[in-house]
Design a protein around this motif. Structure first.
Motif, PDB file in Angstrom:
ATOM      1  N   LEU A 146       0.807  -1.221   0.000  1.00 30.46           N
ATOM      2  CA  LEU A 146       0.000   0.000   0.000  1.00 30.46           C
ATOM      3  C   LEU A 146       0.844   1.277   0.000  1.00 30.46           C
ATOM      4  CD1 LEU A 146      -2.693  -1.206   2.527  1.00 30.46           C
ATOM      5  CD2 LEU A 146      -2.942  -0.968   0.075  1.00 30.46           C
ATOM      6  N   LYS A 147       2.104   1.168   0.438  1.00 26.25           N
ATOM      7  CA  LYS A 147       2.909   2.389   0.534  1.00 26.25           C
ATOM      8  C   LYS A 147       4.019   2.478  -0.504  1.00 26.25           C
ATOM      9  CE  LYS A 147       2.302   3.112   5.507  1.00 26.25           C
ATOM     10  NZ  LYS A 147       3.011   3.025   6.782  1.00 26.25           N
ATOM     11  N   SER A 148       4.508   1.316  -0.970  1.00 24.93           N
ATOM     12  CA  SER A 148       5.615   1.393  -1.926  1.00 24.93           C
ATOM     13  C   SER A 148       5.072   1.691  -3.322  1.00 24.93           C
ATOM     14  CB  SER A 148       6.389   0.077  -1.942  1.00 24.93           C
ATOM     15  OG  SER A 148       5.673  -0.900  -2.646  1.00 24.93           O
ATOM     16  N   GLY A 149       5.910   2.318  -4.142  1.00 24.56           N
ATOM     17  CA  GLY A 149       5.509   2.649  -5.506  1.00 24.56           C
ATOM     18  C   GLY A 149       5.165   1.405  -6.289  1.00 24.56           C
ATOM     19  N   ARG A 150       5.932   0.328  -6.027  1.00 25.99           N
ATOM     20  CA  ARG A 150       5.718  -0.922  -6.754  1.00 25.99           C
ATOM     21  C   ARG A 150       4.334  -1.500  -6.452  1.00 25.99           C
ATOM     22  NH1 ARG A 150       9.613  -5.866  -5.514  1.00 25.99           N
ATOM     23  NH2 ARG A 150       9.018  -5.135  -3.479  1.00 25.99           N
ATOM     24  N   GLY A 151       3.982  -1.522  -5.160  1.00 22.45           N
ATOM     25  CA  GLY A 151       2.692  -2.071  -4.756  1.00 22.45           C
ATOM     26  C   GLY A 151       1.542  -1.272  -5.347  1.00 22.45           C
ATOM     27  N   LEU A 152       1.668   0.044  -5.290  1.00 17.18           N
ATOM     28  CA  LEU A 152       0.608   0.901  -5.846  1.00 17.18           C
ATOM     29  C   LEU A 152       0.474   0.695  -7.348  1.00 17.18           C
ATOM     30  CD1 LEU A 152       1.048   4.256  -3.906  1.00 17.18           C
ATOM     31  CD2 LEU A 152      -0.942   2.770  -3.873  1.00 17.18           C
ATOM     32  N   TRP A 176       1.021  -2.045  -8.964  1.00 17.89           N
ATOM     33  CA  TRP A 176       0.292  -3.298  -9.197  1.00 17.89           C
ATOM     34  C   TRP A 176      -1.207  -3.083  -9.031  1.00 17.89           C
ATOM     35  CZ3 TRP A 176       4.091  -6.504  -5.720  1.00 17.89           C
ATOM     36  CH2 TRP A 176       5.206  -6.846  -6.473  1.00 17.89           C
ATOM     37  N   LEU A 177      -1.579  -2.379  -7.977  1.00 14.96           N
ATOM     38  CA  LEU A 177      -3.009  -2.143  -7.742  1.00 14.96           C
ATOM     39  C   LEU A 177      -3.604  -1.311  -8.877  1.00 14.96           C
ATOM     40  CD1 LEU A 177      -3.147  -1.463  -3.889  1.00 14.96           C
ATOM     41  CD2 LEU A 177      -3.745  -3.538  -5.120  1.00 14.96           C
ATOM     42  N   LEU A 178      -2.829  -0.342  -9.333  1.00 15.84           N
ATOM     43  CA  LEU A 178      -3.297   0.490 -10.448  1.00 15.84           C
ATOM     44  C   LEU A 178      -3.509  -0.376 -11.695  1.00 15.84           C
ATOM     45  CD1 LEU A 178      -3.875   3.372 -11.492  1.00 15.84           C
ATOM     46  CD2 LEU A 178      -1.484   3.540 -12.138  1.00 15.84           C
ATOM     47  N   ALA A 179      -2.549  -1.269 -11.946  1.00 12.73           N
ATOM     48  CA  ALA A 179      -2.666  -2.152 -13.110  1.00 12.73           C
ATOM     49  C   ALA A 179      -3.931  -3.021 -12.997  1.00 12.73           C
ATOM     50  CB  ALA A 179      -1.424  -3.030 -13.224  1.00 12.73           C
ATOM     51  N   LEU A 180      -4.187  -3.536 -11.805  1.00 12.95           N
ATOM     52  CA  LEU A 180      -5.386  -4.365 -11.607  1.00 12.95           C
ATOM     53  C   LEU A 180      -6.649  -3.563 -11.898  1.00 12.95           C
ATOM     54  CD1 LEU A 180      -4.811  -6.420  -8.315  1.00 12.95           C
ATOM     55  CD2 LEU A 180      -4.383  -7.078 -10.656  1.00 12.95           C
ATOM     56  N   SER A 181      -6.681  -2.349 -11.371  1.00 15.83           N
ATOM     57  CA  SER A 181      -7.894  -1.544 -11.553  1.00 15.83           C
ATOM     58  C   SER A 181      -8.064  -1.159 -13.026  1.00 15.83           C
ATOM     59  CB  SER A 181      -7.857  -0.300 -10.659  1.00 15.83           C
ATOM     60  OG  SER A 181      -6.925   0.624 -11.144  1.00 15.83           O
ATOM     61  N   VAL A 182      -6.949  -0.939 -13.724  1.00 16.91           N
ATOM     62  CA  VAL A 182      -7.051  -0.585 -15.149  1.00 16.91           C
ATOM     63  C   VAL A 182      -7.636  -1.771 -15.933  1.00 16.91           C
ATOM     64  CG1 VAL A 182      -5.687  -0.107 -17.232  1.00 16.91           C
ATOM     65  CG2 VAL A 182      -5.272   1.197 -15.146  1.00 16.91           C
ATOM     66  N   ILE A 183      -7.172  -2.984 -15.601  1.00 12.57           N
ATOM     67  CA  ILE A 183      -7.695  -4.172 -16.298  1.00 12.57           C
ATOM     68  C   ILE A 183      -9.202  -4.293 -16.049  1.00 12.57           C
ATOM     69  CG2 ILE A 183      -7.636  -6.702 -16.372  1.00 12.57           C
ATOM     70  CD1 ILE A 183      -4.632  -6.479 -15.697  1.00 12.57           C
ATOM     71  N   LEU A 184      -9.604  -4.134 -14.796  1.00 12.00           N
ATOM     72  CA  LEU A 184     -11.040  -4.241 -14.481  1.00 12.00           C
ATOM     73  C   LEU A 184     -11.831  -3.131 -15.172  1.00 12.00           C
ATOM     74  CD1 LEU A 184     -10.937  -5.241 -10.709  1.00 12.00           C
ATOM     75  CD2 LEU A 184     -11.865  -6.595 -12.570  1.00 12.00           C
ATOM     76  N   SER A 185     -11.223  -1.949 -15.267  1.00 13.14           N
ATOM     77  CA  SER A 185     -11.905  -0.837 -15.940  1.00 13.14           C
ATOM     78  C   SER A 185     -12.086  -1.128 -17.423  1.00 13.14           C
ATOM     79  CB  SER A 185     -11.103   0.462 -15.770  1.00 13.14           C
ATOM     80  OG  SER A 185     -11.151   0.873 -14.436  1.00 13.14           O
ATOM     81  N   VAL A 186     -11.024  -1.605 -18.050  1.00 10.70           N
ATOM     82  CA  VAL A 186     -11.106  -1.919 -19.480  1.00 10.70           C
ATOM     83  C   VAL A 186     -12.189  -2.971 -19.710  1.00 10.70           C
ATOM     84  CG1 VAL A 186      -9.844  -3.001 -21.396  1.00 10.70           C
ATOM     85  CG2 VAL A 186      -8.729  -1.270 -19.993  1.00 10.70           C
ATOM     86  N   PHE A 187     -12.184  -3.948 -18.838  1.00  9.95           N
ATOM     87  CA  PHE A 187     -13.168  -5.029 -18.921  1.00  9.95           C
ATOM     88  C   PHE A 187     -14.595  -4.466 -18.803  1.00  9.95           C
ATOM     89  CE2 PHE A 187     -14.479  -9.383 -17.519  1.00  9.95           C
ATOM     90  CZ  PHE A 187     -13.854 -10.069 -18.537  1.00  9.95           C
ATOM     91  N   SER A 188     -14.788  -3.603 -17.826  1.00 16.02           N
ATOM     92  CA  SER A 188     -16.128  -3.027 -17.618  1.00 16.02           C
ATOM     93  C   SER A 188     -16.526  -2.134 -18.790  1.00 16.02           C
ATOM     94  CB  SER A 188     -16.165  -2.190 -16.342  1.00 16.02           C
ATOM     95  OG  SER A 188     -15.652  -2.917 -15.286  1.00 16.02           O
ATOM     96  N   LEU A 189     -15.576  -1.359 -19.286  1.00 14.36           N
ATOM     97  CA  LEU A 189     -15.888  -0.461 -20.406  1.00 14.36           C
ATOM     98  C   LEU A 189     -16.262  -1.256 -21.650  1.00 14.36           C
ATOM     99  CD1 LEU A 189     -13.172   2.296 -19.867  1.00 14.36           C
ATOM    100  CD2 LEU A 189     -15.643   2.536 -19.582  1.00 14.36           C
ATOM    101  N   LEU A 190     -15.642  -2.437 -21.788  1.00 13.96           N
ATOM    102  CA  LEU A 190     -15.983  -3.298 -22.921  1.00 13.96           C
ATOM    103  C   LEU A 190     -17.463  -3.677 -22.883  1.00 13.96           C
ATOM    104  CD1 LEU A 190     -13.126  -5.911 -23.441  1.00 13.96           C
ATOM    105  CD2 LEU A 190     -14.148  -4.430 -25.141  1.00 13.96           C
ATOM    106  N   PHE A 191     -17.951  -3.931 -21.671  1.00 15.64           N
ATOM    107  CA  PHE A 191     -19.355  -4.315 -21.533  1.00 15.64           C
ATOM    108  C   PHE A 191     -20.297  -3.187 -21.975  1.00 15.64           C
ATOM    109  CE2 PHE A 191     -17.746  -7.339 -18.226  1.00 15.64           C
ATOM    110  CZ  PHE A 191     -18.027  -8.468 -18.949  1.00 15.64           C
ATOM    111  N   VAL A 192     -19.841  -1.966 -21.768  1.00 13.63           N
ATOM    112  CA  VAL A 192     -20.691  -0.831 -22.124  1.00 13.63           C
ATOM    113  C   VAL A 192     -20.583  -0.518 -23.606  1.00 13.63           C
ATOM    114  CG1 VAL A 192     -21.126   1.608 -21.705  1.00 13.63           C
ATOM    115  CG2 VAL A 192     -20.429   0.141 -19.833  1.00 13.63           C
TER     116      VAL A 192
END
Lengths: 305, 250, 185
Positions: free
Chosen positions: B16-22, B24-40
């Protein structure tokens, strides 16, 4: 005894790495463990830290077996390993606080700042450790090793990466610790200057074996390298370069001559003999220390054999 | 706080605090966002039934959680060793077991973070459909043992190989293999080999359970076998990690 | 003139089929439940009920009945994979005595929009052909289920927040390194 190692042997992957290491250390000693690369210093340290099990021999640290009583030993020793890694995203204060908690110690902010100041770090610096220089990390590693108020400090190259002033400061910290609280320090280093300045006892390893161990002053007085080396500048070439005993010409480069004067010959006798032999000396420099010679003599393959 | 808790706190702080960890979380959220946007944006996908979409997102979240667990697990021992921070940790009066459990605790926190990060996406794609609450519950119930199992498995590999790259590649191959039900159509999974593989595969168990609960509204009693498969996977990987850590060489 | 024999042959086939049907031991009816929505849309549940009755003189054995769904939109005619529509796709019965009847409910959730035709088919061990119910047609209205007004804020908001956290961290780190540079100078 802080450390008692007799006849330590260790094999790794069917290869004999340690083949007879002896190490004896009393409270208040600063012990220099010397040896060329691959001599087995780090492996010896990993055995006495309880990270590796000895194949044979007797190993005791603070009167305990470091392998079977590892956790108790760790509670009472402080270690600065050769590769002292940190968590780069933390700052020094958070790191020390977290590390102290692993020893069941809850450090107050003041204590942490004191600890940092003791090793010469800015106590209020909140920058991530990732931004630290190598020397700063080395100091932080030392602060970490001191966190649990250890009875024994095991330091692998503690002054690596430090400038001369930094080295002097760390020397002072270590000397202060041994003087004030009787902490024993086992120092593993390549810097003979560190050993010369700090250590009361030394052990030299070569090819996995202790080739010499004892008090530094005794070893220098009576060891195989007892005697001194001098560099002389002559005004004219000498008449004679062969001497009966005690004086040996080692090298010559232009006007500069290197001589070894054995321990059985006093410098006054040597200068007189040189004058008699027609040596017109304009400058005299004493070279190196006895420790360097002792070390080099004992760690050449032939000498060890 | 216990040693396990302290190490788990450090591990989760790293995420949660290191740049690397953040990142990874950003990458996960981007994948989920792309996935959701595809549905729309995609006409065909946007007409999918809510439950169908929720089921697909649940599978994706589980796969992403497992991916993050694999990355963290592969780094857990070998990465610390390569960065030189493992030896200082081993030199504290903390047992190796506590270190491993602490790291596992860190992985659990990573999954909890991933889980909560994904809940808005589940809500966005499925709030007007059926079984959204069940989806949230079953994602926790079956997703957790599957994801943590991948984390423990890769932690064991990390201890055995002592090398992040080797552990990561091996763990990713295992993830690709076990997560193949997400990639393969139902037709391929109907073969004898496919069915046999589905029966023992924890990833299939979770995904089939999501299908059964969210799309077919079937009860928990019908999920017991699948739940058991995921629990067996968790226990086996825990055992593997525990054994592997004993082989760690300094 | 050539078409007359073909017509005659076709009539014969129809008669044969009709007589064969008349001899079927099973009779299958199919009806929609009255509670079904009148104009169903995607996501709605429909229930169909079929009664399988042994109209023969001997027991019917090894009966398997299943539901089939066909999309009948002009130009898009195709069988539908019931995988996501229903978990209840078939029933079996070892024996059905003469005059006995079983009633089967076929629940279904509507996954796709379009015109569909549902039929129940059955086979019986001693009957050499398939027995079917009458068709039942229904229309499913289209419903966009993933709504952009919910998805868009989440899809842009979550990565945005995480991006902001990263940006803040990078900025802080950058200012630290600037400070260190100044200190070294």
């Amino acid at each position: 005894m802080l450390i008692e190692i007799d006849g330590l042997e260790l094999s790794l992957h069917q290869r004999l790495i340690l083949a007879g290491v002896n190490l004896h250390m009393q409270p208040g000693d600063i012990y220099g463990l010397l040896g060329p690369n691959g001599a087995g210093k780090s492996t010896t340290m990993s055995v006495l830290n309880g990270l590796r099990q000895a194949s044979s021999g007797h190993v005791s640290v603070l009167e305990m077996d470091p392998w079977t009583q590892r956790r108790e030993v760790h509670r009472q020793i402080g270690v600065l390993p050769e590769q002292a890694g940190f968590y780069d995203w933390m700052n020094a204060q958070d790191y020390l606080r977290w590390f102290a908690e692993l020893y069941d110690r809850a450090l107050a902010v003041g204590e942490i700042q004191l600890q940092l100041a003791q090793v010469g770090l800015d106590a209020k610096n909140a920058d991530p450790i990732g931004t630290y220089s190598r020397g700063m990390k080395q100091r932080l590693g030392l602060a970490r090793a001191l966190l649990n108020r250890p009875k024994l400090l095991v330091l692998d190259e503690p002054t690596n990466g430090l400038d001369p002033r930094g080295r002097r400061e760390i020397h002072d910290v270590l000397l202060g610790l041994t003087r004030e609280s009787g902490v024993g320090v086992l120092l593993c280093t390549h810097l003979l200057d560190d050993v010369d300045r700090l250590c009361t006892r030394i052990g030299i390893l070569h090819q996995g074996k202790t080739v010499v161990e004892g008090s530094l002053s005794e070893l220098l007085a009576g060891g195989p390298a007892a005697g001194m080396r001098y560099r002389l500048r002559l005004l004219a070439p000498p008449l004679r370069t062969e001497f009966a005993h005690g004086i040996r010409v080692v090298a010559q480069e232009g006007q500069w001559w290197r001589l070894d004067i054995g321990s059985g010959t006093s410098p006054q006798d040597a200068w007189r003999e040189l004058l008699d032999a027609g040596w017109a000396v304009s400058e005299i420099h004493r070279e190196g220390g006895g420790l360097e010679d002792l070390y080099l003599n004992l760690t050449t393959t032939e000498a060890a054999a | 706080m216990t040693s396990i808790g302290l190490i788990a706190r450090k591990e989760s702080g790293e995420l949660l605090k290191s740049g690397r960890g953040l990142a990874w979380l950003l990458a996960l959220s981007v994948i989920l966002s792309v996935f959701s946007l595809l549905f729309v944006s995609n006409t065909e996908l946007s007409l999918l039934d809510n439950a169908q979409v929720v089921y697909m997102v649940m599978g994706t979240i589980t796969a992403l959680g497992a991916l993050l667990a694999v990355v963290l697990g592969s780094d857990a021992i070998a990465g610390e060793r390569e960065r030189g921070s493992l030896v200082p940790l081993l030199l504290t009066p903390v047992s190796t077991g506590d270190i491993v459990f602490g790291k596992m605790g860190g992985q659990a926190v990573a999954w909890v973070v991933t889980y909560f990060l994904s809940l808005p996406y589940l809500w966005a794609v499925g709030s007007s459909g059926q079984n959204l609450v069940e989806a949230v519950v079953y994602l926790a119930l079956l997703g957790t043992p599957v994801v943590l199992g991948f984390g423990f498995f890769s932690l064991g590999l990390s201890a055995r190989f002592g090398n992040v790259r080797a552990a990561l590649i091996t763990a990713l191959i295992a993830l690709m293999l076990l997560a193949s039900p997400l990639l393969l159509g139902p037709g391929l999974r109907q073969s004898t080999i496919g069915k046999a593989f589905d029966t023992v595969n924890p990833f299939s168990a979770a995904v089939n359970s999501f299908d059964s609960v969210v799309i077919d509204s079937q009860p928990f009693s019908m999920q017991l076998g699948r739940f058991a498969v995921t629990l067996v996977w968790l226990i086996l990987t825990l055992w593997f990690a525990g054994r592997s850590v004993r082989t760690v060489e300094i | 003139m050539k078409s007359i024999p073909v017509w005659l042959f076709a009539c014969l086939l129809i008669l044969a089929a009709a007589s064969a049907r008349a001899a079927d031991p099973l009779d299958i009816s199919l009806s929609a439940q009255p509670s079904n929505p009148a104009t169903p849309q995607m996501g709605d549940h429909l229930n169909f009920v079929s009664a399988i009755r042994n109209t023969g003189q001997t027991p019917a054995q090894g009966i398997v009945a299943w539901i089939s769904l066909v999309q009948v939109d002009p130009g898009h005619e195709q069988p539908v994979d019931l995988e996501d529509w229903s978990a209840h796709k078939a029933v079996t019965r070892a024996i059905l005595a003469p005059g006995e009847q079983i009633t089967v409910a076929w629940p279904m959730r509507l996954i796709q929009a379009g015109d569909f035709r549902v039929v129940i088919s059955a086979v019986e061990r001693d009957t050499p052909h398939i027995i079917t119910s009458p068709f039942l047609d229904f229309h499913v209205r289209r419903k966009p289920v993933v709504e952009s007004k919910r998805v868009l804020p989440v899809a842009f908001g979550v990565p945005g927040l995480l991006g902001l956290a990263m940006f803040w961290r990078l900025r802080r780190r950058w200012s630290v390194s600037q400070k260190l540079d100044r200190r070294e100078k």
